[in-house]
Scaffold this motif. Structure first.
Motif: not given
Ligand SMILES: *Cc1c(COP(=O)(O)O)cnc(C)c1O
Length: 367
Positions: A47-54, A159-164, A168-171, A275-280
């Motif tokens: 849900e956090y990433i915005g997809v159906k399955y984990g 692996a290094q990008a949970i929330g990147s 506005e679209k999550k990695c 630009k447009g990127c969210y770096h964590i």
């Protein structure tokens, strides 16, 4: 003063009560394997990433391996990827007897140079495996475009990008699968090994659920050779607590990066957020001349630093013995010689950040 790259005990001290309660709870019901918290975490992260399955798996390496297999990657298939990443990215491709095809990286954000991907595509190319290295997203819009044009699969190593994010679209939500690691040093880490795959594909989801339990969907009935690769309930219960704090965790890392960016001398090259990127900021990595001197000087002053990564993967013996191909990837090779990662983690205190800045700036003032 002593400044470590990472001190996990600080976080534990702060939240000890919650963690102990969560662990006690699992012991009280004895549901150690694939207990309720595993499915709760799978839903939470998807849900956090915005997809159906984990799907929770044993570690980030298995998350890659099972995703590649679920996507149908097999012997002799070519997978386009970066040489500037942790070994597991390429190790898993080689474990399946597929062929990693290396593309050089950008000199500013250290992710795969998308302008060089198309010329590496052959009839055997099946997939592109970008890595959001250090928490900076790869150029996913362009990768998506190329993949569509040539009918390729995309698997993202997150692996290094949970929330990147990109716009506005999550990695992890771009490719057919996104793979995560909960190794203790990652932005969301557990108390041991852990990993997870996210996907929008029901087929990939079902396949990985089967692969993680010995290729079986019904107990003791096996359709294929799989793995024993489950995420422990104990780890999932701790991760659920950490996921509640993910915004706080990533924001604090960004705040420290901002201070470094603002106050570190202009004589070094600082990390970059496109630009447009969210770096964590899983890592805060600078490019420097005289790296060994700086590293030694900081060490004398009690400050730890790390070189991620000293040898790009196309130069690793284990890889060379299998790919039988010489690569010249000048940017990755140059970056490996000049990169240095500084301490960054949420519990690092402001006065420690200031101390690191002061010492680095003093080093360059003396030159
Ligand atoms: C950590 C990491 C992995 C592997 O994850 P593990 O949980 O240690 O198996 C894979 N790729 C990258 C880029 C990583 O940083």
């Amino acid at each position: 003063m002593r400044v470590k790259m990472l001190d996990l005990t600080r976080e534990y001290k702060r939240y000890r009560r919650e963690y102990i309660d969560a662990i006690n709870n699992i012991f009280d019901n004895g549901n150690f394997i694939l207990g309720e918290d595993v499915s709760l975490l799978e839903k939470n992260v998807a849900e956090y990433i915005g997809v159906k399955y984990g799907v929770g798996v044993a570690n980030g390496t298995d998350a890659l391996l099972l995703s590649l297999r679920a996507a149908g990657i097999k012997e002799d298939d070519e997978v386009i990827t970066t040489p500037f990443t942790f070994f597991a990215t390429v190790e898993t491709i080689l474990q399946l007897k597929a062929v990693p095809v290396f593309v050089d990286i950008n000199c500013d954000d250290f992710t795969i140079d998308v302008s060089q991907i198309e010329k590496k595509i052959t009839k055997k190319t099946k997939a592109i495996l970008p890595v959001h290295i250090f928490g900076h997203p790869a150029d996913m819009w362009e990768i998506e475009k190329i993949a569509k044009k040539y009918g390729l699969i995309v698997i993202e190593d997150c692996a290094q990008a949970i929330g990147s994010q990109v716009d506005e679209k999550k990695c992890g939500s771009f490719g057919i699968a996104g793979t995560f690691s909960f190794f203790p040093t990652k932005n969301i880490g557990c108390a041991g090994d852990g990993g997870l795959v996210v996907t929008d594909s029901e087929d990939v989801y079902k396949k990985i659920k089967s692969l993680r339990v010995h290729g079986s969907t019904e107990k003791y009935i096996h359709e294929e050779i799989g793995y024993n690769s489950r995420l422990d309930t104990l780890q999932a219960s701790l991760l659920l607590l950490k996921m509640k704090r993910i915004e706080e965790i990533n924001s604090r890392r960004r705040e420290i990066a901002k201070t470094y960016n603002l106050k570190l001398t202009e004589k070094i090259k600082k990390p970059f957020e496109k630009k447009g990127c969210y770096h964590i900021y899983h890592q805060y990595s600078i490019l420097v001349e005289k790296r060994e001197n700086l590293k030694g000087y900081l060490k004398e002053n009690g400050i730890d630093t790390t070189v991620y990564y000293p040898l790009p993967l196309h130069k690793q013996k284990a890889v060379l013995s299998l790919i039988k191909k010489e690569y010249s990837l000048p940017v990755a090779e140059d970056i490996s010689n000049r990169i240095l990662s500084l301490p960054i983690y949420p519990e690092l205190e402001d006065h420690e950040v200031e101390y690191v800045i002061e010492k680095i700036n003093r080093f360059y003032d003396r030159l």
